[in-house]
Motif scaffolding. Structure first.
Motif, PDB file in Angstrom:
ATOM      1  N   ARG A 143     110.035 -68.894 115.045  1.00  0.00           N
ATOM      2  CA  ARG A 143     110.374 -68.450 113.688  1.00  0.00           C
ATOM      3  C   ARG A 143     111.714 -69.047 113.260  1.00  0.00           C
ATOM      4  N   LYS A 144     111.867 -69.259 111.946  1.00  0.00           N
ATOM      5  CA  LYS A 144     113.145 -69.726 111.407  1.00  0.00           C
ATOM      6  C   LYS A 144     113.716 -68.660 110.497  1.00  0.00           C
ATOM      7  N   THR A 145     115.053 -68.608 110.428  1.00  0.00           N
ATOM      8  CA  THR A 145     115.705 -67.650 109.549  1.00  0.00           C
ATOM      9  C   THR A 145     117.046 -68.201 109.082  1.00  0.00           C
ATOM     10  N   ASN A 146     117.525 -67.674 107.966  1.00  0.00           N
ATOM     11  CA  ASN A 146     118.864 -67.959 107.451  1.00  0.00           C
ATOM     12  C   ASN A 146     119.658 -66.670 107.466  1.00  0.00           C
ATOM     13  N   VAL A 147     120.851 -66.718 108.043  1.00  0.00           N
ATOM     14  CA  VAL A 147     121.683 -65.522 108.161  1.00  0.00           C
ATOM     15  C   VAL A 147     123.105 -65.872 107.734  1.00  0.00           C
ATOM     16  N   ARG A 148     123.756 -64.925 107.057  1.00  0.00           N
ATOM     17  CA  ARG A 148     125.163 -65.082 106.700  1.00  0.00           C
ATOM     18  C   ARG A 148     126.017 -64.332 107.706  1.00  0.00           C
ATOM     19  N   PHE A 149     126.977 -65.037 108.292  1.00  0.00           N
ATOM     20  CA  PHE A 149     127.927 -64.412 109.209  1.00  0.00           C
ATOM     21  C   PHE A 149     129.312 -64.488 108.600  1.00  0.00           C
ATOM     22  N   ARG A 150     130.009 -63.369 108.565  1.00  0.00           N
ATOM     23  CA  ARG A 150     131.400 -63.349 108.108  1.00  0.00           C
ATOM     24  C   ARG A 150     132.306 -63.506 109.327  1.00  0.00           C
ATOM     25  N   SER A 151     133.578 -63.762 109.093  1.00  0.00           N
ATOM     26  CA  SER A 151     134.506 -63.977 110.213  1.00  0.00           C
ATOM     27  C   SER A 151     134.640 -62.724 111.072  1.00  0.00           C
ATOM     28  N   ALA A 152     134.423 -61.540 110.492  1.00  0.00           N
ATOM     29  CA  ALA A 152     134.525 -60.297 111.256  1.00  0.00           C
ATOM     30  C   ALA A 152     133.308 -60.077 112.155  1.00  0.00           C
ATOM     31  N   ASP A 153     132.185 -60.748 111.852  1.00  0.00           N
ATOM     32  CA  ASP A 153     130.975 -60.599 112.667  1.00  0.00           C
ATOM     33  C   ASP A 153     131.141 -61.356 113.985  1.00  0.00           C
ATOM     34  N   THR A 154     130.632 -60.763 115.053  1.00  0.00           N
ATOM     35  CA  THR A 154     130.636 -61.471 116.331  1.00  0.00           C
ATOM     36  C   THR A 154     129.200 -61.562 116.839  1.00  0.00           C
ATOM     37  N   VAL A 155     128.907 -62.681 117.495  1.00  0.00           N
ATOM     38  CA  VAL A 155     127.590 -62.881 118.092  1.00  0.00           C
ATOM     39  C   VAL A 155     127.789 -63.312 119.540  1.00  0.00           C
ATOM     40  N   SER A 210     133.147 -65.561 117.076  1.00  0.00           N
ATOM     41  CA  SER A 210     133.195 -65.137 115.682  1.00  0.00           C
ATOM     42  C   SER A 210     132.081 -65.831 114.903  1.00  0.00           C
ATOM     43  N   GLY A 211     131.622 -65.188 113.826  1.00  0.00           N
ATOM     44  CA  GLY A 211     130.553 -65.756 113.012  1.00  0.00           C
ATOM     45  C   GLY A 211     130.892 -67.101 112.402  1.00  0.00           C
ATOM     46  N   VAL A 212     132.182 -67.371 112.171  1.00  0.00           N
ATOM     47  CA  VAL A 212     132.565 -68.659 111.579  1.00  0.00           C
ATOM     48  C   VAL A 212     132.783 -69.749 112.630  1.00  0.00           C
ATOM     49  N   ASP A 213     132.667 -69.397 113.907  1.00  0.00           N
ATOM     50  CA  ASP A 213     132.799 -70.393 114.973  1.00  0.00           C
ATOM     51  C   ASP A 213     131.446 -70.920 115.452  1.00  0.00           C
ATOM     52  N   ILE A 214     130.382 -70.521 114.791  1.00  0.00           N
ATOM     53  CA  ILE A 214     129.039 -70.984 115.164  1.00  0.00           C
ATOM     54  C   ILE A 214     128.896 -72.448 114.779  1.00  0.00           C
ATOM     55  N   THR A 216     130.998 -71.442 103.479  1.00  0.00           N
ATOM     56  CA  THR A 216     131.123 -71.189 102.042  1.00  0.00           C
ATOM     57  C   THR A 216     132.299 -70.270 101.772  1.00  0.00           C
ATOM     58  N   GLN A 217     133.115 -70.645 100.780  1.00  0.00           N
ATOM     59  CA  GLN A 217     134.234 -69.818 100.350  1.00  0.00           C
ATOM     60  C   GLN A 217     134.040 -69.513  98.871  1.00  0.00           C
ATOM     61  N   PRO A 218     133.376 -68.401  98.564  1.00  0.00           N
ATOM     62  CA  PRO A 218     133.179 -68.074  97.154  1.00  0.00           C
ATOM     63  C   PRO A 218     134.499 -67.704  96.486  1.00  0.00           C
ATOM     64  N   GLY A 219     134.545 -67.814  95.163  1.00  0.00           N
ATOM     65  CA  GLY A 219     135.773 -67.476  94.440  1.00  0.00           C
ATOM     66  C   GLY A 219     136.143 -66.016  94.581  1.00  0.00           C
ATOM     67  N   LYS A 220     135.145 -65.177  94.746  1.00  0.00           N
ATOM     68  CA  LYS A 220     135.383 -63.750  94.885  1.00  0.00           C
ATOM     69  C   LYS A 220     134.793 -63.310  96.230  1.00  0.00           C
ATOM     70  N   GLY A 221     135.529 -62.568  97.000  1.00  0.00           N
ATOM     71  CA  GLY A 221     135.027 -62.114  98.299  1.00  0.00           C
ATOM     72  C   GLY A 221     135.459 -63.048  99.415  1.00  0.00           C
ATOM     73  N   GLY A 222     135.110 -62.667 100.629  1.00  0.00           N
ATOM     74  CA  GLY A 222     135.519 -63.440 101.797  1.00  0.00           C
ATOM     75  C   GLY A 222     134.601 -64.611 102.102  1.00  0.00           C
ATOM     76  N   ALA A 223     135.111 -65.524 102.897  1.00  0.00           N
ATOM     77  CA  ALA A 223     134.328 -66.688 103.312  1.00  0.00           C
ATOM     78  C   ALA A 223     133.241 -66.255 104.292  1.00  0.00           C
ATOM     79  N   TYR A 224     132.187 -67.041 104.346  1.00  0.00           N
ATOM     80  CA  TYR A 224     131.119 -66.767 105.302  1.00  0.00           C
ATOM     81  C   TYR A 224     130.479 -68.061 105.763  1.00  0.00           C
ATOM     82  N   MET A 225     129.726 -67.980 106.840  1.00  0.00           N
ATOM     83  CA  MET A 225     129.002 -69.118 107.395  1.00  0.00           C
ATOM     84  C   MET A 225     127.514 -68.860 107.182  1.00  0.00           C
ATOM     85  N   GLN A 226     126.864 -69.735 106.409  1.00  0.00           N
ATOM     86  CA  GLN A 226     125.410 -69.658 106.208  1.00  0.00           C
ATOM     87  C   GLN A 226     124.782 -70.422 107.368  1.00  0.00           C
ATOM     88  N   VAL A 227     123.997 -69.743 108.193  1.00  0.00           N
ATOM     89  CA  VAL A 227     123.457 -70.332 109.417  1.00  0.00           C
ATOM     90  C   VAL A 227     121.933 -70.362 109.370  1.00  0.00           C
TER      91      VAL A 227
END
Length: 187
Positions: free
Chosen positions: A49-61, A4-8, A29-40
């Motif tokens: 190359r470097k990148t920043n990606v947001r993964f939600r708990s529903a995302d799988t990698v 899961s994206g939040v298990d990274i 990150t757990q915003p006040g509105k919307g679901g939690a996500y993992m900023q990776v």
């Protein structure tokens, strides 16, 4: 193996957009509105190359399993580093930029673990902690004990770390390689 994206976690190697990426930093990150996500924050192991990606708990990698092999660091040769296989004593030369900032912590004879993907080295794992000597430390400011009174110091490898006030120049300390933080005074 799908995760899961939040298990990274930092240090994970994942397959993302048909490339191999090493996770450098994460922030849950757990915003006040919307679901939690993992900023990776991650780095491509092939082209750097470097990148920043947001993964939600529903995302799988896809978490990639790498073969690991123990090597010994021998010496630097220009912008390359030479390692020796501990089993068959063959030498391998890798680009210094493969290690990133951790290259400063390499010490002669250090045991490292190379991570291989299809028999090709793509990552070097140093020990989590190393012993280093303080070559320069700021003086303690009297009366500064009310705050978290850490002071800047420079190690013998040129890396700057924050240390407690009782640590002075010439003291050997244990440093966390990946967070670049003081752990304890060396025995």
């Amino acid at each position: 193996m799908k995760i899961s994206g939040v298990d990274i976690r930092p240090g994970n190697i994942i397959e993302y957009e048909k490339g191999l990426w090493k996770v450098a930093k994460i922030q849950h990150t757990q915003p006040g509105k919307g679901g939690a996500y993992m900023q990776v924050e991650m780095k491509n192991l092939i082209d750097g190359r470097k990148t920043n990606v947001r993964f939600r708990s529903a995302d799988t990698v896809e978490k990639v399993r790498l073969d690991t092999k123990d090597f010994q660091y021998l010496y630097a040769e220009g912008d390359n580093l030479v390692f020796m296989d501990n089993e068959n004593y063959e030498q391998i030369t890798l680009a210094a930029n493969m290690l990133g900032d951790e290259v400063a912590f390499l010490q002669d004879g250090m045991q490292v673990t190379l991570e291989l993907y299809d028999e090709r080295p793509i990552s070097v794992q140093l020990p989590d902690q190393i012993e280093a000597e303080i070559v320069e430390a700021d003086a303690v400011v009297k009366g500064q004990t009310a705050s978290s009174s850490y002071k800047p110091a420079i190690l013998d490898n040129g890396v700057r770390v924050m240390v407690p006030p009782f640590i002075g120049a010439g003291t050997r300390i244990i440093v966390d390689v990946y967070s670049k933080e003081y752990v304890k005074k060396a025995e």
